[in-house]
Design a protein around this motif. Structure first.
Motif, mmCIF file in Angstrom:
data_model
loop_
_atom_site.group_PDB
_atom_site.id
_atom_site.type_symbol
_atom_site.label_atom_id
_atom_site.label_comp_id
_atom_site.label_asym_id
_atom_site.label_seq_id
_atom_site.Cartn_x
_atom_site.Cartn_y
_atom_site.Cartn_z
ATOM 1 N N LEU A 102 0.833 -1.197 0.000
ATOM 2 C CA LEU A 102 0.000 0.000 0.000
ATOM 3 C C LEU A 102 0.870 1.251 0.000
ATOM 4 O O LEU A 102 2.017 1.231 0.429
ATOM 5 N N CYS A 104 0.970 4.995 1.600
ATOM 6 C CA CYS A 104 0.391 5.830 2.650
ATOM 7 C C CYS A 104 0.912 7.255 2.483
ATOM 8 O O CYS A 104 2.116 7.461 2.323
ATOM 9 N N GLN A 138 -4.493 5.987 3.185
ATOM 10 C CA GLN A 138 -3.876 4.738 2.761
ATOM 11 C C GLN A 138 -4.472 4.369 1.403
ATOM 12 O O GLN A 138 -5.681 4.199 1.268
ATOM 13 N N ASP A 140 -4.785 1.974 -1.994
ATOM 14 C CA ASP A 140 -4.579 0.648 -2.555
ATOM 15 C C ASP A 140 -3.904 0.792 -3.898
ATOM 16 O O ASP A 140 -4.229 1.680 -4.689
#
Length: 145
Positions: A102, A104, A138, A140
């Protein structure tokens, strides 16, 4: 026969003269700090809107950064132009525990309050020099086959 002067004559005027400055300081402080808190809340909401905008552009960094900045500018659009121009937006990788698959981001919005205060500092009330707010998002990573 004249009535003798009372020793309490003028006491109410004296008490009023002593308490009026304290009352004015209290009212001014209430107004100044409540406007300061409104400004801080608007920065927080603008940072959150920037985070929401980041989620729409997870893969394109340039489009994502532009969308974040536009959303934050929209969040402070009710401010006078001089204040809007002082708002600083920083987009950087978020620290802390972020899973490997991911992305962030930390979106930091700052406003130099000392440069453009809402109300001038009177009566020695302490004001912050900078207001800031942060939103973490966050993202994807989309895997296309």
């Amino acid at each position: 026969m004249p009535i003798p002067a009372s020793p309490q004559r003028g006491a109410a005027a004296l008490e009023f003269a002593l308490t009026l400055p304290l009352l004015l300081i209290l009212i001014y402080g209430l107004a100044a700090y409540s406007m300061l808190f409104v400004l801080q809340q608007q920065l927080t909401l603008a940072a959150a809107e920037g985070g929401r905008a980041a989620m729409r552009f997870a893969s394109s960094t340039t489009a994502r950064d532009s969308a974040i900045t536009a959303a934050i500018r929209q969040g402070v659009s009710g401010w006078p132009t001089a204040r809007q121009n002082l708002v600083n937006v920083q987009i950087r990788p978020a620290g802390g525990a972020c899973p490997a698959n991911l992305t962030c981001l930390a979106i930091v919005v700052t406003y130099p309050y000392a440069a453009q205060p809402i109300l001038p500092s009177m009566f020695g009330l302490p004001y912050p020099t900078t207001l800031s707010s942060q939103a973490a998002v966050q993202l994807d990573q989309l895997v296309l086959n």
